[in-house]
Design a protein around this motif. Sequence first.
Motif, PDB file in Angstrom:
ATOM      1  N   HIS A  19       0.843  -1.202   0.000  1.00 40.02           N
ATOM      2  CA  HIS A  19       0.000   0.000   0.000  1.00 40.02           C
ATOM      3  C   HIS A  19       0.878   1.253   0.000  1.00 40.02           C
ATOM      4  O   HIS A  19       0.559   2.261   0.627  1.00 40.02           O
ATOM      5  CB  HIS A  19      -0.958   0.016   1.189  1.00 40.02           C
ATOM      6  CG  HIS A  19      -1.911  -1.130   1.206  1.00 40.02           C
ATOM      7  ND1 HIS A  19      -2.961  -1.189   2.092  1.00 40.02           N
ATOM      8  CD2 HIS A  19      -2.003  -2.262   0.457  1.00 40.02           C
ATOM      9  CE1 HIS A  19      -3.646  -2.309   1.899  1.00 40.02           C
ATOM     10  NE2 HIS A  19      -3.077  -2.973   0.901  1.00 40.02           N
ATOM     11  N   GLU A  59      -8.732   6.323  -1.036  1.00 39.57           N
ATOM     12  CA  GLU A  59     -10.071   5.871  -0.645  1.00 39.57           C
ATOM     13  C   GLU A  59     -10.138   4.345  -0.617  1.00 39.57           C
ATOM     14  O   GLU A  59     -10.681   3.761   0.316  1.00 39.57           O
ATOM     15  CB  GLU A  59     -11.118   6.443  -1.615  1.00 39.57           C
ATOM     16  CG  GLU A  59     -12.554   6.203  -1.188  1.00 39.57           C
ATOM     17  CD  GLU A  59     -13.072   4.817  -1.545  1.00 39.57           C
ATOM     18  OE1 GLU A  59     -13.903   4.287  -0.783  1.00 39.57           O
ATOM     19  OE2 GLU A  59     -12.643   4.257  -2.576  1.00 39.57           O
ATOM     20  N   MET A  60      -9.573   3.679  -1.626  1.00 44.17           N
ATOM     21  CA  MET A  60      -9.633   2.218  -1.693  1.00 44.17           C
ATOM     22  C   MET A  60      -8.867   1.584  -0.532  1.00 44.17           C
ATOM     23  O   MET A  60      -9.369   0.654   0.111  1.00 44.17           O
ATOM     24  CB  MET A  60      -9.075   1.706  -3.019  1.00 44.17           C
ATOM     25  CG  MET A  60      -9.199   0.187  -3.144  1.00 44.17           C
ATOM     26  SD  MET A  60      -8.446  -0.479  -4.638  1.00 44.17           S
ATOM     27  CE  MET A  60      -6.713  -0.219  -4.281  1.00 44.17           C
ATOM     28  N   SER A  62      -8.259   2.836   2.306  1.00 46.55           N
ATOM     29  CA  SER A  62      -8.997   3.121   3.535  1.00 46.55           C
ATOM     30  C   SER A  62     -10.215   2.196   3.663  1.00 46.55           C
ATOM     31  O   SER A  62     -10.512   1.690   4.742  1.00 46.55           O
ATOM     32  CB  SER A  62      -9.438   4.584   3.534  1.00 46.55           C
ATOM     33  OG  SER A  62     -10.267   4.849   4.620  1.00 46.55           O
ATOM     34  N   ARG A  63     -10.900   1.983   2.560  1.00 47.39           N
ATOM     35  CA  ARG A  63     -12.117   1.156   2.546  1.00 47.39           C
ATOM     36  C   ARG A  63     -11.811  -0.326   2.689  1.00 47.39           C
ATOM     37  O   ARG A  63     -12.585  -1.087   3.267  1.00 47.39           O
ATOM     38  CB  ARG A  63     -12.876   1.426   1.240  1.00 47.39           C
ATOM     39  CG  ARG A  63     -14.210   0.744   1.119  1.00 47.39           C
ATOM     40  CD  ARG A  63     -14.984   1.232  -0.105  1.00 47.39           C
ATOM     41  NE  ARG A  63     -14.194   1.454  -1.291  1.00 47.39           N
ATOM     42  CZ  ARG A  63     -13.895   0.522  -2.184  1.00 47.39           C
ATOM     43  NH1 ARG A  63     -14.302  -0.698  -2.034  1.00 47.39           N
ATOM     44  NH2 ARG A  63     -13.160   0.828  -3.246  1.00 47.39           N
ATOM     45  N   ILE A  64     -10.666  -0.781   2.134  1.00 48.67           N
ATOM     46  CA  ILE A  64     -10.282  -2.198   2.171  1.00 48.67           C
ATOM     47  C   ILE A  64      -8.851  -2.267   2.714  1.00 48.67           C
ATOM     48  O   ILE A  64      -7.891  -2.451   1.960  1.00 48.67           O
ATOM     49  CB  ILE A  64     -10.365  -2.853   0.779  1.00 48.67           C
ATOM     50  CG1 ILE A  64     -11.654  -2.477   0.066  1.00 48.67           C
ATOM     51  CG2 ILE A  64     -10.235  -4.380   0.900  1.00 48.67           C
ATOM     52  CD1 ILE A  64     -11.683  -2.853  -1.404  1.00 48.67           C
ATOM     53  N   PRO A  65      -8.668  -2.106   4.020  1.00 51.22           N
ATOM     54  CA  PRO A  65      -7.317  -1.992   4.568  1.00 51.22           C
ATOM     55  C   PRO A  65      -6.451  -3.238   4.415  1.00 51.22           C
ATOM     56  O   PRO A  65      -5.220  -3.135   4.458  1.00 51.22           O
ATOM     57  CB  PRO A  65      -7.560  -1.673   6.049  1.00 51.22           C
ATOM     58  CG  PRO A  65      -8.968  -2.048   6.319  1.00 51.22           C
ATOM     59  CD  PRO A  65      -9.705  -1.951   5.031  1.00 51.22           C
ATOM     60  N   THR A  90     -11.137  -7.452   2.764  1.00 49.13           N
ATOM     61  CA  THR A  90     -12.364  -7.370   3.545  1.00 49.13           C
ATOM     62  C   THR A  90     -12.769  -5.905   3.632  1.00 49.13           C
ATOM     63  O   THR A  90     -12.198  -5.153   4.438  1.00 49.13           O
ATOM     64  CB  THR A  90     -12.145  -7.937   4.966  1.00 49.13           C
ATOM     65  OG1 THR A  90     -11.503  -9.210   4.858  1.00 49.13           O
ATOM     66  CG2 THR A  90     -13.472  -8.079   5.694  1.00 49.13           C
ATOM     67  N   PRO A  91     -13.718  -5.482   2.800  1.00 51.57           N
ATOM     68  CA  PRO A  91     -14.167  -4.089   2.894  1.00 51.57           C
ATOM     69  C   PRO A  91     -14.755  -3.816   4.280  1.00 51.57           C
ATOM     70  O   PRO A  91     -15.380  -4.708   4.871  1.00 51.57           O
ATOM     71  CB  PRO A  91     -15.258  -3.992   1.823  1.00 51.57           C
ATOM     72  CG  PRO A  91     -15.009  -5.139   0.907  1.00 51.57           C
ATOM     73  CD  PRO A  91     -14.403  -6.219   1.747  1.00 51.57           C
ATOM     74  N   GLY A  92     -14.541  -2.621   4.797  1.00 49.96           N
ATOM     75  CA  GLY A  92     -15.093  -2.253   6.102  1.00 49.96           C
ATOM     76  C   GLY A  92     -16.572  -2.576   6.190  1.00 49.96           C
ATOM     77  O   GLY A  92     -17.350  -2.157   5.336  1.00 49.96           O
ATOM     78  N   GLY A  94     -17.986  -5.324   5.560  1.00 45.63           N
ATOM     79  CA  GLY A  94     -18.432  -6.284   4.551  1.00 45.63           C
ATOM     80  C   GLY A  94     -17.810  -7.647   4.729  1.00 45.63           C
ATOM     81  O   GLY A  94     -17.072  -7.911   5.674  1.00 45.63           O
TER      82      GLY A  94
END
Length: 123
Positions: A19, A59-60, A62-65, A90-92, A94
Amino acid sequence: MTFDGEAFVDRFNTVWNGHDLEGILAMMTDDVIFEASFGKDPWGTRMIGKPAVREFLLEMFSRIPDVRWDEIRHFACPELAVVEWLTTGTPGGGARYEVEGCDILTLRNGRIAAKRSYRKAQL
């Protein structure tokens, strides 16, 4: 300067799975065309230029750490690289996902001028 496809793909995999936003952007041309494998348009979601890619990736990540791409195989020459991968994350809020896909990279002077991602759909 000789293009080293193995080193290029190794660096590509390292910065994405780390990342490492600055490392990712350093591999791209300023006018990069970046097409994500998801979105409402037939080509997914398209960004043009490093500032747009930066915003999208922030954004990505952050959303899928825990998002990662494990390489299956690759091909690289001075003008083109293809990297096949298994992506997981694992999306937040989800459920964890696992899906195969690939990046088709158009290269210019050893940097990514276009990155087009494709992945298998899950129905």
